[in-house]
Enzyme design. Structure first.
Site, PDB file in Angstrom:
ATOM      1  N   GLN A  69      -4.339  -4.914   7.245  1.00  0.00           N
ATOM      2  CA  GLN A  69      -5.309  -5.902   6.771  1.00  0.00           C
ATOM      3  C   GLN A  69      -5.225  -7.223   7.532  1.00  0.00           C
ATOM      4  O   GLN A  69      -6.029  -8.117   7.290  1.00  0.00           O
ATOM      5  CB  GLN A  69      -5.104  -6.173   5.269  1.00  0.00           C
ATOM      6  CG  GLN A  69      -5.328  -4.974   4.377  1.00  0.00           C
ATOM      7  CD  GLN A  69      -6.778  -4.488   4.374  1.00  0.00           C
ATOM      8  OE1 GLN A  69      -7.699  -5.178   4.814  1.00  0.00           O
ATOM      9  NE2 GLN A  69      -6.976  -3.272   3.893  1.00  0.00           N
ATOM     10  N   CYS A  91      -4.691   2.387  -3.670  1.00  0.00           N
ATOM     11  CA  CYS A  91      -3.447   2.935  -3.098  1.00  0.00           C
ATOM     12  C   CYS A  91      -2.285   1.967  -3.297  1.00  0.00           C
ATOM     13  O   CYS A  91      -1.443   1.800  -2.399  1.00  0.00           O
ATOM     14  CB  CYS A  91      -3.603   3.248  -1.614  1.00  0.00           C
ATOM     15  SG  CYS A  91      -4.828   4.499  -1.289  1.00  0.00           S
ATOM     16  N   ASP A  96       3.266  -3.920   8.254  1.00  0.00           N
ATOM     17  CA  ASP A  96       2.026  -3.185   8.060  1.00  0.00           C
ATOM     18  C   ASP A  96       0.881  -4.180   8.255  1.00  0.00           C
ATOM     19  O   ASP A  96       0.593  -5.000   7.377  1.00  0.00           O
ATOM     20  CB  ASP A  96       2.029  -2.591   6.638  1.00  0.00           C
ATOM     21  CG  ASP A  96       0.675  -2.021   6.241  1.00  0.00           C
ATOM     22  OD1 ASP A  96      -0.292  -2.184   7.000  1.00  0.00           O
ATOM     23  OD2 ASP A  96       0.600  -1.422   5.155  1.00  0.00           O
ATOM     24  N   HIS A 140       0.882  -1.174   0.000  1.00  0.00           N
ATOM     25  CA  HIS A 140       0.000   0.000   0.000  1.00  0.00           C
ATOM     26  C   HIS A 140       0.921   1.225   0.000  1.00  0.00           C
ATOM     27  O   HIS A 140       2.021   1.177   0.555  1.00  0.00           O
ATOM     28  CB  HIS A 140      -0.825  -0.047   1.288  1.00  0.00           C
ATOM     29  CG  HIS A 140      -1.910   0.956   1.401  1.00  0.00           C
ATOM     30  ND1 HIS A 140      -1.671   2.275   1.710  1.00  0.00           N
ATOM     31  CD2 HIS A 140      -3.250   0.850   1.254  1.00  0.00           C
ATOM     32  CE1 HIS A 140      -2.827   2.933   1.771  1.00  0.00           C
ATOM     33  NE2 HIS A 140      -3.798   2.089   1.484  1.00  0.00           N
ATOM     34  N   LYS A 191     -10.514  -0.456  10.562  1.00  0.00           N
ATOM     35  CA  LYS A 191     -10.645  -1.664   9.752  1.00  0.00           C
ATOM     36  C   LYS A 191     -10.981  -2.875  10.618  1.00  0.00           C
ATOM     37  O   LYS A 191     -11.022  -4.009  10.137  1.00  0.00           O
ATOM     38  CB  LYS A 191      -9.354  -1.920   8.967  1.00  0.00           C
ATOM     39  CG  LYS A 191      -9.063  -0.850   7.901  1.00  0.00           C
ATOM     40  CD  LYS A 191      -7.817  -1.190   7.130  1.00  0.00           C
ATOM     41  CE  LYS A 191      -7.271  -0.016   6.344  1.00  0.00           C
ATOM     42  NZ  LYS A 191      -8.049   0.306   5.158  1.00  0.00           N
TER      43      LYS A 191
END
Ligand code: PLP
Length: 409
Positions: free
Chosen positions: A202, A366, A199, A122, A225
């Site tokens: 997700q 993104c 990261d 991303h 999220k």
């Protein structure tokens, strides 16, 4: 097993019509909906004990501080951090990664050093490292993808070298759903003494994550999220690394003592939380953690495997006109399907299915470098969460069939 019908009752927003059709919300990778329990935590704070934290001796201030810190404990516990002192509240993943780039990376990356990412990052986990590479004379390198949309782990030995100072990788791709074997990557980085940032935007909402077990140095994720509010997220930093880092923002509450010309810093993690923080949303993120823990992260993961496998099967009906991307082996895949129809722009597809009440995301997500590599201008993306049902997948597939028929005229 999740009781999806009971879960749906917790989400007021799901019970509405869009263009006269029941809402089918399949844009969870962008942001998830919020259960009553989280919304109520915000109401309770603003109606009952709104007050600044870590300052006042009065009762409301004490109550707000206790709830704010209790939430930090819950977050630490949720991701297996050894201590809540290792958790810095941020606005979300983007701010968390920028925090690391403006603090640790500024001090520790120099000319000739290498920063390793994957080819499916991303922009949040790419653009901050471009800045550091350009400013410091360092090189940005990517771990390549294989044809099956998993990472080519056989290249680790050549991509991660003695010059690598930081390996910054996604835990799960927001485009392909690919789950990255981050533990193996941490081990490869350790062999050359590099630090690792993950990261987890997700990953944390969808599967069990344990940062101590992963042995990473930094782990970033966003509240919105994972059933929490927007504007709040967290950065985990290994204590030995955090202790050595210079503050990000400077101002009130991050200091211990201030003279006219100098200051000393507060304890961890307050040193990294200058100014009045996002108190209400931090407390509500704790409520989101409670909610997910009650459902059980293994149950959530299992539900998403089932929904995704159902969706992949259902997409076979569309295969003449539409390609979809991501690992076929669900062990390496989260609840995300990106797809592309040769004859229909993804935005047209998204607008068409919206008229049937179906919310999907369209665009470059993104992740422009990945789109280029896929040879596509954009994709449409359906992403699933705890409240999605197989009936909703049927509605999506039906709406897509109608769209493909309509645009082929
Ligand atoms: N990383 C990944 C993999 C994402 O999917 C996202 C958001 O879509 C981000 C980072 C950025 O998260 P936020 O916008 O909450 O900062």
């Amino acid at each position: 097993m999740l009781d999806v019908q009971a879960i749906r009752k917790d989400f007021p927003i799901l019970h509405q019509s869009v263009h006269g059709k029941p809402l089918v919300y399949l844009d969870n990778a962008a942001t998830t909906q919020k259960p009553r329990q989280v919304i109520q935590a915000l109401v309770d704070y603003y109606e009952g004990y709104n007050s600044n934290v870590h300052r006042a001796v009065h009762t409301l201030g004490q109550k707000a501080t206790a709830a704010y810190e209790e939430s930090r404990e819950k977050i630490a516990n949720f991701i297996g951090a050894p201590s809540s002192q290792d958790i810095v509240y941020t606005r979300g993943t983007t701010e968390a990664i920028n925090l690391v780039s403006y603090t640790w990376a500024e001090e520790n990356i120099g000319p000739g050093d290498e920063i390793v990412v994957t080819e499916m990052e991303h922009h949040s986990n790419l653009v901050p490292w471009q800045r550091i590479a350009q400013a410091k004379g360092a090189t940005l390198k990517g771990i390549p993808l294989k044809e099956d949309w998993t990472l080519d782990m056989s290249t680790l030995g050549s991509v991660i070298t003695e010059r690598t100072k930081l390996v910054a990788v996604t835990h799960m791709s927001n485009v392909l759903g690919t789950i990255v074997p981050v533990k193996e990557i941490v081990q490869a980085a350790r062999r050359v003494g590099a630090k690792v940032l993950i990261d987890g935007a997700q990953a944390v909402p969808h599967m069990r994550v344990n940062v101590a077990d992963l042995d990473c140095d930094f782990y970033a994720f966003s509240g919105h999220k994972m059933c929490g509010p927007t504007g709040i997220g967290a950065l985990y930093v290994k204590e030995e690394v955090l202790k050595e880092m210079e503050p990000f923002h400077r101002g009130g509450e991050m200091v211990r003592e201030v003279w006219f010309d100098r200051a000393t810093w507060n304890d961890l993690p307050m040193r990294f939380e200058a100014g009045t923080p996002n108190i209400a949303d931090a407390i509500a993120l704790g409520a989101a953690v409670d909610y997910l823990q009650t459902l059980g992260m293994d149950n959530i993961r299992q539900h998403e495997i089932e929904i995704t496998s159902y969706a992949i099967e259902a997409f076979k009906e569309l295969e003449e006109d539409l390609d979809h991307y991501g690992p076929r082996d669900l062990q390496y895949r989260g609840g995300i399907i990106s797809f592309y129809a040769e004859d229909v722009h993804p935005h047209d597809l998204g607008t068409f299915v919206d008229s049937y009440g179906v919310a999907i995301r369209t665009g470059h997500h993104c992740a422009m470098p990945l789109m280029r590599q896929m040879g596509l201008p954009a994709t449409a993306r359906a992403s699933f969460y705890v409240y999605n049902t197989t009936e909703e997948i049927d509605i999506l597939v039906d709406a897509l069939k109608k769209a493909l028929r309509y645009f082929s005229k």
